[in-house]
Motif scaffolding. Sequence first.
Motif, PDB file in Angstrom:
ATOM      1  N   GLY A  97       0.793  -1.232   0.000  1.00  0.00           N
ATOM      2  CA  GLY A  97       0.000   0.000   0.000  1.00  0.00           C
ATOM      3  C   GLY A  97       0.820   1.274   0.000  1.00  0.00           C
ATOM      4  N   ASP A  98       2.114   1.162   0.303  1.00  0.00           N
ATOM      5  CA  ASP A  98       2.961   2.361   0.407  1.00  0.00           C
ATOM      6  C   ASP A  98       3.027   3.148  -0.893  1.00  0.00           C
ATOM      7  OD1 ASP A  98       3.482   1.734   3.050  1.00  0.00           O
ATOM      8  OD2 ASP A  98       5.538   1.060   2.680  1.00  0.00           O
ATOM      9  N   GLU A  99       3.227   2.453  -2.000  1.00  0.00           N
ATOM     10  CA  GLU A  99       3.393   3.138  -3.290  1.00  0.00           C
ATOM     11  C   GLU A  99       2.136   3.920  -3.655  1.00  0.00           C
ATOM     12  OE1 GLU A  99       4.400   2.272  -7.987  1.00  0.00           O
ATOM     13  OE2 GLU A  99       4.390   0.596  -6.584  1.00  0.00           O
ATOM     14  N   TRP A 100       0.970   3.269  -3.541  1.00  0.00           N
ATOM     15  CA  TRP A 100      -0.286   3.946  -3.871  1.00  0.00           C
ATOM     16  C   TRP A 100      -0.494   5.158  -2.962  1.00  0.00           C
ATOM     17  CZ3 TRP A 100      -4.738   5.564  -1.618  1.00  0.00           C
ATOM     18  CH2 TRP A 100      -5.767   5.951  -2.475  1.00  0.00           C
ATOM     19  N   PHE A 101      -0.286   4.963  -1.660  1.00  0.00           N
ATOM     20  CA  PHE A 101      -0.486   6.043  -0.695  1.00  0.00           C
ATOM     21  C   PHE A 101       0.381   7.251  -1.032  1.00  0.00           C
ATOM     22  CE2 PHE A 101       0.864   8.331   3.088  1.00  0.00           C
ATOM     23  CZ  PHE A 101      -0.359   8.774   3.577  1.00  0.00           C
ATOM     24  N   MET A 102       1.681   7.015  -1.239  1.00  0.00           N
ATOM     25  CA  MET A 102       2.589   8.141  -1.496  1.00  0.00           C
ATOM     26  C   MET A 102       2.294   8.818  -2.829  1.00  0.00           C
ATOM     27  SD  MET A 102       4.181   8.818   1.154  1.00  0.00           S
ATOM     28  CE  MET A 102       5.592   9.841   0.848  1.00  0.00           C
ATOM     29  N   GLU A 103       1.928   8.061  -3.827  1.00  0.00           N
ATOM     30  CA  GLU A 103       1.551   8.662  -5.112  1.00  0.00           C
ATOM     31  C   GLU A 103       0.364   9.598  -4.924  1.00  0.00           C
ATOM     32  OE1 GLU A 103       1.171   9.834  -8.975  1.00  0.00           O
ATOM     33  OE2 GLU A 103       2.876   8.745  -8.130  1.00  0.00           O
ATOM     34  N   ARG A 104      -0.628   9.131  -4.198  1.00  0.00           N
ATOM     35  CA  ARG A 104      -1.851   9.914  -4.017  1.00  0.00           C
ATOM     36  C   ARG A 104      -1.634  11.123  -3.122  1.00  0.00           C
ATOM     37  NH1 ARG A 104      -7.073   8.658  -5.549  1.00  0.00           N
ATOM     38  NH2 ARG A 104      -5.846   7.790  -7.217  1.00  0.00           N
ATOM     39  N   ILE A 105      -0.953  10.965  -1.998  1.00  0.00           N
ATOM     40  CA  ILE A 105      -0.789  12.098  -1.084  1.00  0.00           C
ATOM     41  C   ILE A 105       0.155  13.150  -1.683  1.00  0.00           C
ATOM     42  CG2 ILE A 105       1.102  11.188   0.337  1.00  0.00           C
ATOM     43  CD1 ILE A 105      -0.369  12.434   2.784  1.00  0.00           C
ATOM     44  N   ARG A 106       1.157  12.710  -2.408  1.00  0.00           N
ATOM     45  CA  ARG A 106       2.097  13.666  -3.006  1.00  0.00           C
ATOM     46  C   ARG A 106       1.496  14.401  -4.197  1.00  0.00           C
ATOM     47  NH1 ARG A 106       7.752  11.440  -4.415  1.00  0.00           N
ATOM     48  NH2 ARG A 106       8.118  13.670  -4.670  1.00  0.00           N
ATOM     49  N   HIS A 107       0.801  13.677  -5.069  1.00  0.00           N
ATOM     50  CA  HIS A 107       0.375  14.255  -6.342  1.00  0.00           C
ATOM     51  C   HIS A 107      -1.125  14.504  -6.451  1.00  0.00           C
ATOM     52  CE1 HIS A 107       4.468  13.630  -7.550  1.00  0.00           C
ATOM     53  NE2 HIS A 107       4.371  12.353  -7.242  1.00  0.00           N
ATOM     54  N   GLY A 108      -1.889  14.047  -5.486  1.00  0.00           N
ATOM     55  CA  GLY A 108      -3.328  14.267  -5.513  1.00  0.00           C
ATOM     56  C   GLY A 108      -4.012  13.434  -6.572  1.00  0.00           C
ATOM     57  N   ALA A 109      -5.259  13.796  -6.860  1.00  0.00           N
ATOM     58  CA  ALA A 109      -6.038  13.074  -7.867  1.00  0.00           C
ATOM     59  C   ALA A 109      -7.014  14.038  -8.520  1.00  0.00           C
ATOM     60  CB  ALA A 109      -6.797  11.923  -7.222  1.00  0.00           C
ATOM     61  N   LYS A 110      -7.201  13.855  -9.809  1.00  0.00           N
ATOM     62  CA  LYS A 110      -8.148  14.677 -10.565  1.00  0.00           C
ATOM     63  C   LYS A 110      -9.096  13.784 -11.346  1.00  0.00           C
ATOM     64  CE  LYS A 110      -5.150  18.684 -11.182  1.00  0.00           C
ATOM     65  NZ  LYS A 110      -5.825  19.617 -10.339  1.00  0.00           N
ATOM     66  N   LYS A 111     -10.292  14.283 -11.590  1.00  0.00           N
ATOM     67  CA  LYS A 111     -11.245  13.613 -12.463  1.00  0.00           C
ATOM     68  C   LYS A 111     -10.786  13.823 -13.902  1.00  0.00           C
ATOM     69  CE  LYS A 111     -15.295  14.277  -9.540  1.00  0.00           C
ATOM     70  NZ  LYS A 111     -16.625  14.883  -9.471  1.00  0.00           N
ATOM     71  N   PRO A 112     -11.311  13.037 -14.837  1.00  0.00           N
ATOM     72  CA  PRO A 112     -10.938  13.209 -16.245  1.00  0.00           C
ATOM     73  C   PRO A 112     -11.178  14.633 -16.775  1.00  0.00           C
ATOM     74  CG  PRO A 112     -12.058  11.123 -15.965  1.00  0.00           C
ATOM     75  CD  PRO A 112     -12.147  11.849 -14.649  1.00  0.00           C
ATOM     76  N   ASP A 113     -12.168  15.349 -16.188  1.00  0.00           N
ATOM     77  CA  ASP A 113     -12.438  16.714 -16.651  1.00  0.00           C
ATOM     78  C   ASP A 113     -11.516  17.756 -16.010  1.00  0.00           C
ATOM     79  OD1 ASP A 113     -13.380  17.082 -14.050  1.00  0.00           O
ATOM     80  OD2 ASP A 113     -15.441  17.482 -14.635  1.00  0.00           O
ATOM     81  N   GLY A 114     -10.562  17.282 -15.158  1.00  0.00           N
ATOM     82  CA  GLY A 114      -9.607  18.199 -14.530  1.00  0.00           C
ATOM     83  C   GLY A 114     -10.009  18.679 -13.149  1.00  0.00           C
ATOM     84  N   THR A 115     -11.202  18.345 -12.698  1.00  0.00           N
ATOM     85  CA  THR A 115     -11.659  18.735 -11.368  1.00  0.00           C
ATOM     86  C   THR A 115     -10.836  18.007 -10.308  1.00  0.00           C
ATOM     87  OG1 THR A 115     -13.905  18.956 -12.210  1.00  0.00           O
ATOM     88  CG2 THR A 115     -13.664  18.818  -9.820  1.00  0.00           C
ATOM     89  N   THR A 116     -10.365  18.751  -9.315  1.00  0.00           N
ATOM     90  CA  THR A 116      -9.563  18.160  -8.242  1.00  0.00           C
ATOM     91  C   THR A 116     -10.444  17.345  -7.314  1.00  0.00           C
ATOM     92  OG1 THR A 116      -7.946  19.932  -8.329  1.00  0.00           O
ATOM     93  CG2 THR A 116      -8.050  18.661  -6.280  1.00  0.00           C
TER      94      THR A 116
END
Length: 144
Positions: A97-116
């Motif tokens: 789970g470490d890789e997924w967690f760090m990717e998400r917390i560091r870089h965030g997530a956006k919807k396909p339309d660009g909404t955060t």
Amino acid sequence: MSIRLLAAAFAVATALFAFNVAEVSAHGDVTPQPVDTTGLDPLGEEWRKHNPYRENAKAIEIGTSGYNQNCARCHGLEAISGGLAPDLRLLDKGDAGDEWFMERIRHGAKKPDGTTMMPAFDGLISQEAMWAIRTYLESKYTPQ
């Protein structure tokens, strides 16, 4: 239609509009809060791939505070999601789970339309704080 009925309809419509605006605004521009990592070993410039604080009691304490200040508003108190954001108690434990967690917390997530959907925290809170939050979440792990 009577004046009272019109006034009541207007009051309900105004309340619903205000609720929707408040709900959207409350999830909007939120300033990340600093996390005091005093007591944890500094990790340096290079990002770790695996949690260096796993099962560390001090990291759990710091991570609890960091989570409550920066994550609970969306992911829920005690990491119990109300359904709007992922339930972080279900993240894979350990290295998986470490890789997924760090990717998400560091870089965030956006919807396909660009909404955060989730803001990026890289540069806003330290690597030590992120790993402390991860350690806290592992302490709350609930198998599916």
